[in-house]
Design an enzyme around this catalytic site. Structure first.
Site, mmCIF file in Angstrom:
data_model
loop_
_atom_site.group_PDB
_atom_site.id
_atom_site.type_symbol
_atom_site.label_atom_id
_atom_site.label_comp_id
_atom_site.label_asym_id
_atom_site.label_seq_id
_atom_site.Cartn_x
_atom_site.Cartn_y
_atom_site.Cartn_z
ATOM 1 N N ARG A 1 -3.922 -3.112 9.749
ATOM 2 C CA ARG A 1 -2.743 -3.977 9.819
ATOM 3 C C ARG A 1 -2.414 -4.346 11.259
ATOM 4 O O ARG A 1 -2.341 -5.478 11.633
ATOM 5 C CB ARG A 1 -1.530 -3.285 9.186
ATOM 6 C CG ARG A 1 -1.497 -3.354 7.686
ATOM 7 C CD ARG A 1 -0.488 -2.416 7.134
ATOM 8 N NE ARG A 1 -0.730 -1.059 7.596
ATOM 9 C CZ ARG A 1 -0.250 0.028 7.031
ATOM 10 N NH1 ARG A 1 0.535 -0.059 5.993
ATOM 11 N NH2 ARG A 1 -0.542 1.215 7.507
ATOM 12 N N LYS B 1 -0.455 15.164 3.579
ATOM 13 C CA LYS B 1 0.645 14.333 3.063
ATOM 14 C C LYS B 1 1.086 14.864 1.712
ATOM 15 O O LYS B 1 0.267 15.353 0.934
ATOM 16 C CB LYS B 1 0.179 12.888 2.856
ATOM 17 C CG LYS B 1 -0.021 12.089 4.124
ATOM 18 C CD LYS B 1 -0.378 10.657 3.761
ATOM 19 C CE LYS B 1 -0.699 9.845 5.013
ATOM 20 N NZ LYS B 1 -1.177 8.499 4.670
ATOM 21 N N SER C 1 2.823 1.702 1.942
ATOM 22 C CA SER C 1 3.255 2.482 0.773
ATOM 23 C C SER C 1 4.505 3.289 1.099
ATOM 24 O O SER C 1 5.426 3.387 0.277
ATOM 25 C CB SER C 1 2.142 3.440 0.339
ATOM 26 O OG SER C 1 0.984 2.742 -0.005
ATOM 27 N N HIS D 1 -3.191 -3.456 -0.089
ATOM 28 C CA HIS D 1 -4.436 -2.827 -0.560
ATOM 29 C C HIS D 1 -5.213 -3.783 -1.477
ATOM 30 O O HIS D 1 -6.422 -3.936 -1.347
ATOM 31 C CB HIS D 1 -4.131 -1.563 -1.373
ATOM 32 C CG HIS D 1 -3.484 -0.442 -0.618
ATOM 33 N ND1 HIS D 1 -2.329 0.169 -1.044
ATOM 34 C CD2 HIS D 1 -3.828 0.192 0.532
ATOM 35 C CE1 HIS D 1 -2.002 1.128 -0.209
ATOM 36 N NE2 HIS D 1 -2.891 1.164 0.773
HETATM 37 O O1 PNS Z 1 -4.265 5.839 2.683
HETATM 38 P P1 PNS Z 1 -4.479 6.892 3.734
HETATM 39 O O2 PNS Z 1 -3.563 8.073 3.495
HETATM 40 O O3 PNS Z 1 -4.390 6.361 5.136
HETATM 41 O O4 PNS Z 1 -5.994 7.411 3.520
HETATM 42 C C1 PNS Z 1 -6.523 8.437 4.328
HETATM 43 C C2 PNS Z 1 -7.891 8.877 3.787
HETATM 44 C C3 PNS Z 1 -7.753 9.342 2.338
HETATM 45 C C4 PNS Z 1 -8.865 7.716 3.839
HETATM 46 C C5 PNS Z 1 -8.385 10.029 4.697
HETATM 47 O O5 PNS Z 1 -7.415 11.024 4.752
HETATM 48 C C6 PNS Z 1 -9.696 10.620 4.205
HETATM 49 O O6 PNS Z 1 -10.761 10.067 4.429
HETATM 50 N N1 PNS Z 1 -9.603 11.782 3.496
HETATM 51 C C7 PNS Z 1 -10.738 12.454 2.923
HETATM 52 C C8 PNS Z 1 -11.027 13.758 3.672
HETATM 53 C C9 PNS Z 1 -11.920 13.495 4.873
HETATM 54 O O7 PNS Z 1 -13.037 13.045 4.760
HETATM 55 N N2 PNS Z 1 -11.370 13.790 6.052
HETATM 56 C C10 PNS Z 1 -12.024 13.566 7.325
HETATM 57 C C11 PNS Z 1 -11.837 12.145 7.815
HETATM 58 S S1 PNS Z 1 -12.519 11.943 9.413
#
Ligand code: PNS
Length: 163
Positions: free
Chosen positions: A90, A41, A128, A17
């Site tokens: 990645r 999660k 992570s 990150h």
């Molecule tokens: O580190 P991660 O868990 O891969 O991050 C995922 C994240 C936080 C980027 C994604 O879950 C997100 O954008 N969440 C916010 C809610 C949202 O907008 N959901 C619709 C996405 S299309």
């Protein structure tokens, strides 16, 4: 090049990150690292701890801000006047999920672009979830996560042997 938002769970932030944040900070005027609670999660660290770890790890980057947010990513992006979402990629395995999210975000906010940055090869294998699993089994996680994470992982634990 304006404001970019780099969203994620950061549970915890890794060197992978941090590498993306450092490189994005060279491309954009401001990078807002946004710490989300992902509804699907369960997180090891609280939002406050995750924000603190990201803040401490990015303290050397003057144009990087860190915030927690609960809600839709595109709402946050619009509210902050940003036009770009930065994501790290990645491997092929990330692509399917990231592609779907980028298209969904494009549908929700057509004026916002998702920009993908390839993870540096030396961090390709870091995730992570793997860091947490390694630490649970007492393996050394030095070199995978910043010092701000190491100290919190070790709190209340016997430090794993490294080297
Ligand atoms: O580190 P991660 O868990 O891969 O991050 C995922 C994240 C936080 C980027 C994604 O879950 C997100 O954008 N969440 C916010 C809610 C949202 O907008 N959901 C619709 C996405 S299309």
């Amino acid at each position: 090049m304006g404001i970019a938002v780099y969203p994620g769970s950061f549970d915890p932030i890794t060197f992978g990150h941090l590498d993306i944040i450092e490189r994005a900070s060279l491309l954009f005027d401001t990078v807002i690292v946004t710490v989300f609670d992902n509804a699907s999660k369960s997180h090891q660290f609280s939002p406050e701890e995750r924000v603190a770890m990201v803040r401490e790890s990015t303290a050397h980057l003057a144009n990087v801000q860190v915030e927690a947010f609960a809600g839709l990513l595109v709402d946050f992006v619009r509210d902050r006047g940003a036009k770009v979402i930065v994501k790290g990629l990645r491997a092929v395995s990330d692509f399917d999920y990231e592609f779907k999210m980028a298209l969904m975000n494009k549908k929700l906010a057509p004026e916002v672009e998702t920009v993908f940055m390839m993870t540096s090869s030396r961090y390709l294998y870091i995730a992570s979830s793997l860091v947490k699993e390694l630490f649970m089994y007492g393996a050394c996680v030095e070199g995978l996560v910043p010092a701000a994470v190491l100290s919190r992982l070790r709190r209340g634990h016997i430090p794993a042997e490294c080297g």
